[in-house]
Design an enzyme around this catalytic site. Structure first.
Site, PDB file in Angstrom:
ATOM      1  N   ASP A  88     -12.256   7.070   3.687  1.00 23.17           N
ATOM      2  CA  ASP A  88     -11.056   6.814   4.487  1.00 23.17           C
ATOM      3  C   ASP A  88     -10.660   5.334   4.460  1.00 23.17           C
ATOM      4  O   ASP A  88      -9.571   4.976   4.888  1.00 23.17           O
ATOM      5  CB  ASP A  88     -11.289   7.286   5.930  1.00 23.17           C
ATOM      6  N   GLU A 141      -9.491   3.694   2.088  1.00 18.70           N
ATOM      7  CA  GLU A 141      -8.961   3.811   0.736  1.00 18.70           C
ATOM      8  C   GLU A 141      -7.907   2.757   0.411  1.00 18.70           C
ATOM      9  O   GLU A 141      -7.687   2.438  -0.754  1.00 18.70           O
ATOM     10  CB  GLU A 141      -8.361   5.218   0.529  1.00 18.70           C
ATOM     11  N   ASP A 176      -2.596  10.123   3.813  1.00 17.85           N
ATOM     12  CA  ASP A 176      -3.996   9.748   3.955  1.00 17.85           C
ATOM     13  C   ASP A 176      -4.730  10.760   4.829  1.00 17.85           C
ATOM     14  O   ASP A 176      -4.677  10.707   6.054  1.00 17.85           O
ATOM     15  CB  ASP A 176      -4.097   8.340   4.570  1.00 17.85           C
ATOM     16  N   ARG A 203      -7.779  -0.458   0.858  1.00 18.59           N
ATOM     17  CA  ARG A 203      -8.336  -1.642   0.188  1.00 18.59           C
ATOM     18  C   ARG A 203      -8.733  -1.329  -1.256  1.00 18.59           C
ATOM     19  O   ARG A 203      -8.705  -2.196  -2.118  1.00 18.59           O
ATOM     20  CB  ARG A 203      -9.512  -2.189   1.015  1.00 18.59           C
ATOM     21  N   LYS A 222       0.844  -1.206   0.000  1.00 20.90           N
ATOM     22  CA  LYS A 222       0.000   0.000   0.000  1.00 20.90           C
ATOM     23  C   LYS A 222       0.876   1.253   0.000  1.00 20.90           C
ATOM     24  O   LYS A 222       1.688   1.454   0.899  1.00 20.90           O
ATOM     25  CB  LYS A 222      -0.914  -0.005   1.231  1.00 20.90           C
ATOM     26  N   LYS A 271     -10.202  12.794   8.195  1.00 23.94           N
ATOM     27  CA  LYS A 271      -9.742  12.369   9.516  1.00 23.94           C
ATOM     28  C   LYS A 271      -9.706  13.567  10.456  1.00 23.94           C
ATOM     29  O   LYS A 271      -9.537  14.702  10.012  1.00 23.94           O
ATOM     30  CB  LYS A 271      -8.317  11.800   9.406  1.00 23.94           C
ATOM     31  N   ASP A 280       1.528   6.154   5.746  1.00 27.56           N
ATOM     32  CA  ASP A 280       0.554   5.264   5.130  1.00 27.56           C
ATOM     33  C   ASP A 280       1.066   4.620   3.830  1.00 27.56           C
ATOM     34  O   ASP A 280       0.356   3.877   3.177  1.00 27.56           O
ATOM     35  CB  ASP A 280      -0.766   6.015   4.895  1.00 27.56           C
TER      36      ASP A 280
HETATM   37  N1  BES Z   1      -4.369   4.345   6.934  1.00 31.10           N
HETATM   38  C1  BES Z   1      -5.527   4.085   7.697  1.00 31.10           C
HETATM   39  C2  BES Z   1      -5.300   3.035   8.762  1.00 31.10           C
HETATM   40  C3  BES Z   1      -4.475   3.460   9.931  1.00 31.10           C
HETATM   41  C4  BES Z   1      -5.067   4.061  11.013  1.00 31.10           C
HETATM   42  C5  BES Z   1      -3.136   3.185   9.967  1.00 31.10           C
HETATM   43  C6  BES Z   1      -4.315   4.408  12.096  1.00 31.10           C
HETATM   44  C7  BES Z   1      -2.378   3.547  11.046  1.00 31.10           C
HETATM   45  C8  BES Z   1      -2.975   4.147  12.118  1.00 31.10           C
HETATM   46  C9  BES Z   1      -6.635   3.578   6.791  1.00 31.10           C
HETATM   47  O1  BES Z   1      -6.643   4.071   5.508  1.00 31.10           O
HETATM   48  C10 BES Z   1      -7.914   3.986   7.415  1.00 31.10           C
HETATM   49  O2  BES Z   1      -8.162   5.139   7.512  1.00 31.10           O
HETATM   50  N2  BES Z   1      -8.700   3.014   7.856  1.00 31.10           N
HETATM   51  C11 BES Z   1      -9.933   3.274   8.486  1.00 31.10           C
HETATM   52  C12 BES Z   1     -10.945   2.300   7.968  1.00 31.10           C
HETATM   53  C13 BES Z   1     -12.362   2.598   8.377  1.00 31.10           C
HETATM   54  C14 BES Z   1     -12.833   3.860   7.723  1.00 31.10           C
HETATM   55  C15 BES Z   1     -13.231   1.435   7.998  1.00 31.10           C
HETATM   56  C16 BES Z   1      -9.752   3.103   9.982  1.00 31.10           C
HETATM   57  O3  BES Z   1      -9.028   2.197  10.395  1.00 31.10           O
HETATM   58  O4  BES Z   1     -10.290   3.899  10.720  1.00 31.10           O
HETATM   59 ZN    ZN Z   2      -4.861   4.708   4.771  1.00 26.65          ZN
HETATM   60 MN    MN Z   3      -7.684   5.906   5.377  1.00 26.80          MN
END
Ligand code: BES
Ligand code: ZN
Ligand code: MN
Length: 496
Positions: free
Chosen positions: A348, A350, A271, A352, A266, A278, A289
């Site tokens: 968010d 993204e 992000d 996947r 990834k 966020k 990220d």
């Molecule tokens: N890059 C984030 C995941 C992440 C969060 C990595 C905190 C490191 C620390 C990812 O893109 C994301 O935002 N995931 C969301 C998914 C949700 C919207 C289903 C998450 O984990 O909140």
């Molecule tokens: Zn992310």
């Molecule tokens: Mn995200």
């Protein structure tokens, strides 16, 4: 700093510093016992005085010790002998390097390779000692206007071995240094800010690797991706003015007939969450990220430097995730390269969306196995913290292989369930499925999403959201899971 291996008798060599281990309870290691003899009991008297209790990571620097040739002698606490783990081994090497780096010594000898660490052999110990030493001196100063004040005098480090340890120690050292270089690259890329480390920057890094190690590199641009129907990837990129890149690196040093291992990383270089923005606190950390991408580049570097006889493909979907007037909106429906339609309920989620098209693209390599690496979910951090990476797989043998590589490299993962029951959470009223599955089991539903794109090959997914970087005062990239991935490939290459 230069590293070498040499058979050395403790006390006989005129180095700037000799380091030996002391177990908890003031129990000398074999090297320390030999030194004590050379010093006619001096060491024993120091230990009896109580200045070095052998606590893991403790150090005591002694000068002009009688009877030994080196000008300094460093005692390093190893902790309880029965608990001397891989982690303890690396921590004690790190403690030694740190303590020596504070002195004026320009060269040093470390007598750690003789220590018993579980069932690991001398090759492993040399490899891990070299890795630990290099990881300790790692600094990220590219973005400082001046180099830091602290300059380290230490130039040469000898990892002392016994007589006749021979060829296997040489391989251990070479592999340890190559691994450290791979980890270093991954850490650098992770630590670079989003305004420098853009998708184009990642593509340039891949081109440089390709040039240096004679690999094949191919970078697909937005138009190429559109032609291939990579609409989920492009839907993430469309809010950003930075052009997305799909980076493909090919390292082929294995038999022609051998199917490649494909690593997919990834590469979200920043992000923001997109329209599902966020919250502000700690948002800076979302520059990490792209750590999955960094770990792919780092692993390719390590493997190429080791000249492992394997076939390895690295695929990196790279983009920013930004809000804007062109950005994807919650509720938008996009058709992935696989033909499956996705309702983007949260922009968010993204990672996947970019991985799924890259995973479909991976099919063309007829892979022996595909491993994707992603800072995919906050839920994985909640589940496993910053200790182990989350592992998911559609093949139990592959999962076991990945777990074993992680254990061996002391870069562990934990196998989480990828069960069909969880798939129901991705239900969508309007498209084939949605890109989020609600709060429960968030790391698992993310993996379930990816699983819908990986049916044609053996696949494992590593969620490294908690392990790829550290937050807090010492925040920074860790380079994980480069050690795990590299070990996986060393094993596949039959080089151990
Ligand atoms: N890059 C984030 C995941 C992440 C969060 C990595 C905190 C490191 C620390 C990812 O893109 C994301 O935002 N995931 C969301 C998914 C949700 C919207 C289903 C998450 O984990 O909140
Ligand atoms: Zn992310
Ligand atoms: Mn995200």
């Amino acid at each position: 700093m230069e590293f070498s291996i040499k058979p050395l008798v403790p006390g006989r060599n005129a180095s700037g510093c000799a380091a030996v281990g002391i177990y908890a309870g003031r129990k000398p290691s074999t090297a320390a016992t030999l030194l004590d003899k050379a010093t006619k009991g001096y060491l024993k008297r120091v230990l009896e005085r109580g200045d070095m209790d052998g606590r893991l990571g403790a150090t005591l620097m002694l000068h002009d010790v009688p009877g030994i040739a080196s000008t300094r002698l460093l005692l390093v606490g190893l902790g309880p002998k029965a608990e001397f783990s891989a982690r303890a081994f690396r921590r004690s090497v790190a403690a030694a390097i740190k303590a020596i780096a504070r002195t004026g010594a320009t060269d040093a000898e470390l007598h750690f390779a003789e220590l018993t660490v579980g069932r690991h052999d001398i090759e492993w110990r040399i490899m891990q000692a070299a890795r630990a030493a290099r990881e300790t001196i790692y600094r990220f100063e590219q973005m400082k206007s001046k180099p830091s004040e602290e300059s380290i005098a230490l130039r040469r480090v000898v990892l002392a071995t016994g007589k006749g340890d021979g060829k296997r120690t040489a391989r251990g050292l070479a592999q340890g240094l190559a691994l450290a270089h791979g980890i270093g690259l991954a850490r650098d890329l992770g630590n670079l800010p989003g305004n420098v480390c853009t998708p184009a920057y990642l593509a340039d890094q891949a081109r440089q690797l390709a040039k240096h190690y004679r690999l094949k590199v191919n970078v697909l641009e937005r138009a190429d991706m559109a032609k291939l129907g990579m609409n989920t990837l492009l839907s993430v990129a469309q809010g950003s003015s930075q052009p997305p890149k799909l980076i493909v690196l090919e390292y082929r040093a294995g038999p022609k007939s051998q199917k490649p291992v494909v690593l997919v990383g990834k590469g979200v270089t920043f992000d923001t969450g997109g329209i599902s923005l966020k919250p502000a606190p700690e948002m800076d950390e979302m520059k990490y990220d792209m750590s999955g991408a960094g770990s792919v580049l780092g692993t390719v570097k390590a493997v190429a430097e080791m000249k492992l006889p394997v076939n390895l493909i690295g695929i990196i979907p790279a983009t920013e995730n930004m809000p804007g007037s062109r950005a994807t909106k919650p509720g938008d429906i996009v058709t992935s390269m696989s033909g499956q339609t996705v309702e983007v309920l949260n922009t968010d989620a993204e990672g996947r969306l970019i991985l799924c098209d890259a995973l479909t693209y991976a099919e063309r390599y007829e892979p022996a196995a595909v491993i994707d690496i992603a800072t995919l979910t906050g839920a994985c951090v909640i589940a496993l913290g910053h200790v182990v990476s989350g592992l998911f797989s559609n093949d139990d043998a592959l999962a076991r292989e990945v777990l074993a590589a992680g254990e061996f490299a002391d870069d562990s993962a934990w196998h989480l369930p990828l069960r069909d029951e969880y798939q129901e959470q991705l239900r969508s009223n309007f498209a084939d499925f949605a890109n989020i599955g609600g709060r429960p089991a968030g790391a698992i539903t993310a993996a379930c999403f990816l699983a819908r794109f990986t049916k044609k090959y053996k696949w494992a997914h590593l969620d490294v959201a908690g392990t790829a970087w550290k937050s807090g005062k010492n925040k920074g990239s860790t380079g994980r899971p480069v050690p795990l991935l590299t070990q996986f490939l060393i094993k596949r290459a039959g080089k151990r």
